[in-house]
Design a protein around this motif. Structure first.
Motif, PDB file in Angstrom:
ATOM      1  N   ASP A   1      -9.475  11.335  -7.444  1.00 36.28           N
ATOM      2  CA  ASP A   1      -8.386  10.211  -7.728  1.00 36.28           C
ATOM      3  C   ASP A   1      -8.755   9.005  -6.986  1.00 36.28           C
ATOM      4  N   VAL A   2      -9.957   8.562  -6.470  1.00 41.92           N
ATOM      5  CA  VAL A   2     -10.233   7.479  -5.807  1.00 41.92           C
ATOM      6  C   VAL A   2     -10.122   6.026  -6.808  1.00 41.92           C
ATOM      7  N   GLU A   3     -10.882   6.153  -7.797  1.00 38.79           N
ATOM      8  CA  GLU A   3     -10.663   5.115  -8.764  1.00 38.79           C
ATOM      9  C   GLU A   3      -9.411   4.506  -9.259  1.00 38.79           C
ATOM     10  N   PHE A   4      -8.562   5.693  -9.536  1.00 36.25           N
ATOM     11  CA  PHE A   4      -6.974   5.243  -9.868  1.00 36.25           C
ATOM     12  C   PHE A   4      -6.414   4.680  -8.855  1.00 36.25           C
ATOM     13  N   ALA A   5      -6.492   5.296  -7.726  1.00 37.46           N
ATOM     14  CA  ALA A   5      -5.637   4.558  -6.437  1.00 37.46           C
ATOM     15  C   ALA A   5      -6.167   3.252  -6.200  1.00 37.46           C
TER      16      ALA A   5
ATOM     17  N   PRO B   1       8.641  -7.547  -5.539  1.00 41.59           N
ATOM     18  CA  PRO B   1       8.170  -6.585  -6.291  1.00 41.59           C
ATOM     19  C   PRO B   1       8.908  -6.337  -7.537  1.00 41.59           C
ATOM     20  N   GLU B   2      10.327  -6.936  -7.655  1.00 36.42           N
ATOM     21  CA  GLU B   2      11.136  -6.458  -8.727  1.00 36.42           C
ATOM     22  C   GLU B   2      10.706  -7.261 -10.135  1.00 36.42           C
ATOM     23  N   ALA B   3       9.715  -8.100  -9.594  1.00 34.99           N
ATOM     24  CA  ALA B   3       9.193  -8.977 -10.914  1.00 34.99           C
ATOM     25  C   ALA B   3       8.181  -7.951 -11.815  1.00 34.99           C
ATOM     26  N   ASP B   4       7.940  -6.724 -11.210  1.00 30.88           N
ATOM     27  CA  ASP B   4       6.856  -6.063 -11.946  1.00 30.88           C
ATOM     28  C   ASP B   4       7.012  -4.653 -11.251  1.00 30.88           C
ATOM     29  N   PRO B   5       8.246  -3.914 -11.795  1.00 32.25           N
ATOM     30  CA  PRO B   5       8.582  -2.675 -11.367  1.00 32.25           C
ATOM     31  C   PRO B   5       7.528  -1.558 -11.689  1.00 32.25           C
ATOM     32  N   ASP B   6       6.532  -1.902 -12.774  1.00 33.45           N
ATOM     33  CA  ASP B   6       5.576  -0.862 -13.068  1.00 33.45           C
ATOM     34  C   ASP B   6       4.620  -0.591 -11.860  1.00 33.45           C
ATOM     35  N   ILE B   7       4.211  -1.690 -10.924  1.00 31.60           N
ATOM     36  CA  ILE B   7       3.495  -1.501  -9.753  1.00 31.60           C
ATOM     37  C   ILE B   7       4.025  -0.289  -8.895  1.00 31.60           C
ATOM     38  N   VAL B   8       5.214  -0.589  -8.743  1.00 33.53           N
ATOM     39  CA  VAL B   8       6.174   0.623  -7.940  1.00 33.53           C
ATOM     40  C   VAL B   8       5.868   2.140  -8.512  1.00 33.53           C
ATOM     41  N   ALA B   9       5.952   2.204  -9.937  1.00 31.48           N
ATOM     42  CA  ALA B   9       5.749   3.454 -10.358  1.00 31.48           C
ATOM     43  C   ALA B   9       4.607   3.957 -10.212  1.00 31.48           C
ATOM     44  N   LEU B  10       3.537   2.941 -10.554  1.00 37.02           N
ATOM     45  CA  LEU B  10       2.142   3.393 -10.133  1.00 37.02           C
ATOM     46  C   LEU B  10       1.725   3.795  -9.055  1.00 37.02           C
ATOM     47  N   GLU B  11       2.417   3.196  -7.833  1.00 36.64           N
ATOM     48  CA  GLU B  11       2.151   3.588  -6.630  1.00 36.64           C
ATOM     49  C   GLU B  11       2.598   4.954  -6.272  1.00 36.64           C
ATOM     50  N   ALA B  12       3.727   5.296  -7.123  1.00 39.50           N
ATOM     51  CA  ALA B  12       4.433   6.752  -7.128  1.00 39.50           C
ATOM     52  C   ALA B  12       3.375   7.653  -7.593  1.00 39.50           C
ATOM     53  N   LEU B  13       2.698   7.357  -8.784  1.00 39.89           N
ATOM     54  CA  LEU B  13       1.574   8.146  -9.392  1.00 39.89           C
ATOM     55  C   LEU B  13       0.419   8.444  -8.233  1.00 39.89           C
ATOM     56  N   VAL B  14       0.232   7.569  -7.613  1.00 37.93           N
ATOM     57  CA  VAL B  14      -0.963   7.603  -6.654  1.00 37.93           C
ATOM     58  C   VAL B  14      -0.727   8.501  -5.814  1.00 37.93           C
ATOM     59  N   SER B  15       0.592   8.621  -5.116  1.00 36.73           N
ATOM     60  CA  SER B  15       1.051   9.614  -4.244  1.00 36.73           C
ATOM     61  C   SER B  15       1.194  10.808  -4.663  1.00 36.73           C
TER      62      SER B  15
END
Length: 473
Positions: free
Chosen positions: A211-215, A232-246
């Motif tokens: 998972d290193v490359e994705f993280a 951060p609210e300018a792009d909520p997708d980054i928050v969702a991506l960080e949830a996937l990383v976890s």
């Protein structure tokens, strides 16, 4: 009036010592041309027994045989068909007439049928080398499907009836996770393996750093957001991506068991996912970036989309690696079903349509003496509707028409002069994906091995939702 392609038609009828591929559109008389070439071969003394005309369906084969017979008898009666007049402008000479009269008496010796019937006759002749019962019956599609489904049903019930499934049993695991769709998923996969019997799953390539490359791609996206100083609210997708990383973090060291793989393949649904799947949707935040970025909005939107694209690509790669590991495990579990199906056919002395093709190819590949005698027996192969000929069928044809000591891949083999004549139109391909590739190989536009072309198995969206790739041979 002379046709614009008159020279090419004349060559197809008279250049009998060259291997030719004729590509033409619908309604241009390709089948008539093939029938005419058969008649011209007979007029030049080629033994009817050494000619095999192969087409796509039994109906088409019957029509082709009828057309050959019609041309032959009309020429003998002095009525030259318009299709053959360019090759016989003054009619046949005395020697050709004699040859045609002799051929007319033995026309039933000419082979005219489908590739499956051709292979069946071939296997009956070389049943010892093929290790089959020479009297084996051929199951039609419905019979083969019924037998395979019955074998799968018995296997499925047997796996679920176990009072104490082994720890980590993947079949029990998937049945517990989705008892409604699990059976359909595994049945579709079993049918996939039966249909692509040469397919093998890629070896699992998961490791502790999967998972290193994705993280890292998500962290890079976050660093970029911080640098451009936007909320951060300018792009909520980054928050969702960080949830996937976890979701993946720390889950690959040690490598997960089957249950762990299933969990990794099904992260909790997030707004950036396509409905009903674990796949990420396309980027949809450009408008937000234009608003918060002011004069630089368009540039920032481009950069954000680029970062998201890298994250999406890394995520897809990771999920594909997980899917391939899962499918590899399923494939091993289904080996029992495939072996039981083969055992049933052997005991019942039956073959299915795929057996005719694959066994013929193996016999011709593995037994040079069979290849040599069969090639001598069928020294002229003519194939209609070649755009619907798959690579296995094409390999059989090329093994028969290739030079004796050429061991290269089928599509790169040297052919004996005059032994092969094919006609078709790739635009009419019923099975366009597989057939177009075959046609490109024959016409010299593609020269890569089939092994380098992966076949893709897609699981049920509700149960699996991923794709795994298989090498095909």
């Amino acid at each position: 009036m002379e046709m614009v392609d008159g020279a090419e038609r004349l060559r197809a009828l008279t250049d009998l010592e060259s291997c030719l591929l004729v590509e033409a559109a619908a309604g241009t008389g390709k089948t008539s041309l093939l029938a005419g070439r058969v008649v011209m071969l007979l007029a030049h003394g080629v033994d009817p027994q050494s000619i095999a005309a192969i087409t796509f369906t039994e109906l088409a084969a019957g029509e082709l045989r009828q057309r050959i017979a019609s041309y032959l008898h009309r020429i003998i009666e002095g009525r030259i068909p318009d299709e053959l007049r360019p090759a016989l402008p003054s009619g046949p000479d005395a020697a050709q007439t004699e040859m045609l009269r002799a051929a007319a008496k033995r026309l039933d010796e000419l082979t005219c049928g489908t590739i499956h019937s051709f292979c069946h006759d071939l296997l009956k002749t070389y049943s010892v080398e093929a290790a089959i019962d020479p009297g084996a019956d051929v199951l039609d599609g419905d019979q083969a499907d019924f037998a395979f489904d019955a074998i799968f049903d018995r296997w499925w019930r047997g796996r679920l009836d176990r009072t104490a499934p082994a720890a980590g049993d993947p079949i029990a695991s998937v049945a517990r996770r989705d008892p409604i769709n699990a059976e359909g998923l595994l049945r579709s996969f079993a049918k996939f393996r039966r249909r692509h019997r040469g397919a093998r799953p890629l070896p699992a390539d998961l490791d502790a750093h999967a998972d290193v490359e994705f993280a890292e791609s998500v962290r890079e996206f976050r660093r970029w957001c911080d640098q451009v100083d936007v909320p951060p609210e300018a792009d909520p997708d980054i928050v969702a991506l960080e949830a996937l990383v976890s979701h993946f973090q720390g889950r690959f060291d040690p490598l997960p068991d089957f249950e762990g793989l299933l969990e990794l393949a099904h992260p909790a649904w997030l707004p950036i996912m396509r409905k009903g799947t674990s796949n990420l949707r396309d980027y949809r935040r450009r408008t937000l970036w234009r608003k918060v970025g002011g004069a630089d909005g368009e540039r920032l939107a481009d950069q954000a989309e680029e970062h998201f694209g890298r994250c999406r690509q890394a995520y897809c790669t990771l999920m594909g690696r997980i899917a391939t590991s899962i499918i590899g495990i399923f494939s091993g579990e289904l080996d029992e079903v495939m072996m039981e199906y083969e055992t049933f056919k052997r005991r019942a002395a039956v073959l299915d349509f795929d057996d005719l093709l694959f066994t013929s190819r193996e016999v011709l590949r593995d037994h040079p003496s069979v290849r040599a005698t069969a090639a001598e027996r069928f020294s002229r192969l003519l194939v209609d509707e070649f755009q619907d000929t798959d690579p296995v069928q094409a390999e059989i044809i090329f093994l028969l028409c290739g030079t004796a000591k050429d061991d290269r891949a089928w599509h790169a083999r040297s052919l004996r002069p005059g032994h092969l004549f094919v006609v078709g139109d790739p635009k009419q391909a019923i099975y366009s994906f597989r057939a177009a590739r075959t046609w490109r190989r024959i016409s010299g536009c593609a020269r890569r091995s089939r092994r380098n072309s992966p076949t893709i198995f897609s699981g049920s969206p509700r149960t699996f939702g991923l794709e795994a790739r298989f090498w095909t041979t």
